[in-house]
Design a protein around this motif. Structure first.
Motif, PDB file in Angstrom:
ATOM      1  N   SER A 116      -4.093   7.040  -9.531  1.00  0.00           N
ATOM      2  CA  SER A 116      -2.934   6.478  -8.568  1.00  0.00           C
ATOM      3  C   SER A 116      -3.285   4.764  -8.395  1.00  0.00           C
ATOM      4  O   SER A 116      -4.426   4.353  -8.306  1.00  0.00           O
ATOM      5  CB  SER A 116      -2.961   6.928  -7.329  1.00  0.00           C
ATOM      6  OG  SER A 116      -2.698   8.373  -7.272  1.00  0.00           O
ATOM      7  N   SER A 118      -1.914   1.110  -6.288  1.00  0.00           N
ATOM      8  CA  SER A 118      -1.665   0.798  -5.071  1.00  0.00           C
ATOM      9  C   SER A 118      -1.336  -0.871  -5.435  1.00  0.00           C
ATOM     10  O   SER A 118      -1.058  -1.190  -6.655  1.00  0.00           O
ATOM     11  CB  SER A 118      -2.692   1.016  -4.152  1.00  0.00           C
ATOM     12  OG  SER A 118      -3.854   0.271  -4.521  1.00  0.00           O
ATOM     13  N   ASP A 132       2.328   5.981  -8.715  1.00  0.00           N
ATOM     14  CA  ASP A 132       2.315   5.984  -7.477  1.00  0.00           C
ATOM     15  C   ASP A 132       1.877   7.168  -6.838  1.00  0.00           C
ATOM     16  O   ASP A 132       1.724   7.991  -7.074  1.00  0.00           O
ATOM     17  CB  ASP A 132       3.613   5.720  -6.758  1.00  0.00           C
ATOM     18  CG  ASP A 132       4.425   4.326  -7.216  1.00  0.00           C
ATOM     19  OD1 ASP A 132       3.849   3.290  -7.592  1.00  0.00           O
ATOM     20  OD2 ASP A 132       5.544   4.017  -7.239  1.00  0.00           O
ATOM     21  N   ASP A 138      -2.559  11.861  -0.999  1.00  0.00           N
ATOM     22  CA  ASP A 138      -2.963  11.028   0.147  1.00  0.00           C
ATOM     23  C   ASP A 138      -3.823  11.977   1.173  1.00  0.00           C
ATOM     24  O   ASP A 138      -4.631  11.693   1.807  1.00  0.00           O
ATOM     25  CB  ASP A 138      -1.806  10.023   0.790  1.00  0.00           C
ATOM     26  CG  ASP A 138      -1.833   8.718   0.013  1.00  0.00           C
ATOM     27  OD1 ASP A 138      -2.636   8.265  -0.632  1.00  0.00           O
ATOM     28  OD2 ASP A 138      -0.482   8.454   0.046  1.00  0.00           O
ATOM     29  N   GLY A 184       0.988   7.443   4.040  1.00  0.00           N
ATOM     30  CA  GLY A 184       1.500   7.867   2.874  1.00  0.00           C
ATOM     31  C   GLY A 184       1.499   9.429   2.990  1.00  0.00           C
ATOM     32  O   GLY A 184       2.197   9.979   2.646  1.00  0.00           O
ATOM     33  N   SER A 190       4.921   5.021  -1.002  1.00  0.00           N
ATOM     34  CA  SER A 190       3.895   4.457  -1.833  1.00  0.00           C
ATOM     35  C   SER A 190       3.932   2.857  -1.022  1.00  0.00           C
ATOM     36  O   SER A 190       2.982   1.818  -1.379  1.00  0.00           O
ATOM     37  CB  SER A 190       4.153   4.312  -3.306  1.00  0.00           C
ATOM     38  OG  SER A 190       5.356   3.744  -3.619  1.00  0.00           O
ATOM     39  N   TRP A 193       1.321   0.961   0.558  1.00  0.00           N
ATOM     40  CA  TRP A 193       0.304   0.332   0.101  1.00  0.00           C
ATOM     41  C   TRP A 193      -0.002  -1.190  -0.405  1.00  0.00           C
ATOM     42  O   TRP A 193      -0.973  -1.693  -0.600  1.00  0.00           O
ATOM     43  CB  TRP A 193      -0.222   1.067  -1.186  1.00  0.00           C
ATOM     44  CG  TRP A 193      -0.969   2.519  -0.837  1.00  0.00           C
ATOM     45  CD1 TRP A 193       0.044   3.505  -0.926  1.00  0.00           C
ATOM     46  CD2 TRP A 193      -1.926   2.617  -0.694  1.00  0.00           C
ATOM     47  NE1 TRP A 193      -0.947   4.638  -0.612  1.00  0.00           N
ATOM     48  CE2 TRP A 193      -2.074   3.983  -0.468  1.00  0.00           C
ATOM     49  CE3 TRP A 193      -3.300   2.089  -0.315  1.00  0.00           C
ATOM     50  CZ2 TRP A 193      -3.055   4.989   0.089  1.00  0.00           C
ATOM     51  CZ3 TRP A 193      -4.447   2.887  -0.194  1.00  0.00           C
ATOM     52  CH2 TRP A 193      -4.381   4.130   0.069  1.00  0.00           C
TER      53      TRP A 193
END
Length: 259
Positions: A116, A118, A132, A138, A184, A190, A193
């Motif tokens: 993932s 950020s 994402d 999360d 999240g 997303s 982030w």
């Protein structure tokens, strides 16, 4: 302190250019709180606990050779010495020396194929890879991080004085991304982030997580006090760890209520 961040990024780039051929590099990205604006430095950036993250992405035909080279202890120490010497030439008397962390993305992606992404500032090459983060990712990461931090006692029951910094580091990396990760996990998307932490605290309060925001405020305040003591005073370090554990536990409880 921002000038020192810039100097450290430039020093890392300069040293990497000497040790890794440009043709082996597919991409290089600057990440973490050091790469974002600081609207409220006590929580947006804490010297040393806040990482200066560089993510190095190697071309596949070069990755095996250079990943093996990076694993060599002598090579790593010599590269780090080059970075440090270059930084000291740029900033002979720094207020702080940013704590750098270099990650080889190829290896990270093999460990987690659904890597993932950020917020990332592209310094060179291709856009940052990955997908994402999802709300499910999360939630799972937050719950695992809270449980893991709460079970570190055997590692730190004998840490006294300046050694308490080890506990702060072990808990701190879980706390640093908590505001974005909790939002999240609760479905904010997303985009959180890409925001400095201080801009996320009002969102936490609006969605009923004001207790988490308060605990995070306390954590970063104590961490700054510990930095101001030159990492010699164990009291603010312990207080920071305890506030971080509170924030993690409260966030985990909030996530569990939504399951």
């Amino acid at each position: 302190m921002r000038a020192e961040i810039t100097a450290m990024v430039d020093s890392l780039l300069e040293a990497l250019d000497r040790w890794v051929p440009a043709e082996a590099v597919r991409g290089l990205d600057f990440k973490g709180s050091a790469s974002m604006p600081w609207h409220a430095p006590p929580c947006d950036y804490v010297p040393e606990p806040s990482d200066l993250d560089l993510h190095l992405w190697l071309h596949e035909d070069a990755s095996a050779e250079f990943e093996e080279r990076f694993q060599d202890t002598r090579f790593a120490l010599m590269l780090a010495a080059d970075v440090e010497a270059t930084f000291r030439r740029r900033v002979p008397q720094p207020l702080h020396q940013p704590r750098s962390q270099v990650l080889i993305l190829n290896e990270a992606q093999r460990r987690s194929p659904s890597w993932s992404r950020s917020h990332a500032e592209i310094l060179r090459g291709a856009p940052y890879p990955g997908t994402d983060p999802t709300a499910l990712e999360d939630r799972e990461t937050l719950l695992a991080g809270s449980a893991g931090a709460a079970a570190l006692g055997l590692s730190f029951m004998d840490k006294l004085g300046p050694e308490v910094k080890a506990a702060l580091r072990a808990v701190g990396w879980r706390v640093s991304s908590l505001a974005a990760r909790l939002l999240g996990a609760l479905g904010a998307g997303s985009g959180v982030w890409a925001q400095p932490r201080s801009l996320l605290f009002p969102d936490l309060r609006e969605c009923g997580c004001g207790d988490v925001a308060d605990a995070l405020d306390a954590y970063f305040g104590h961490a700054w006090a510990a930095f101001s003591s030159g990492w010699q005073d164990a009291v603010p370090m312990r207080e920071a760890v305890l506030a971080g554990l509170d924030a993690l536990a409260l966030a985990a409880a909030q996530v569990k209520r939504t399951l």
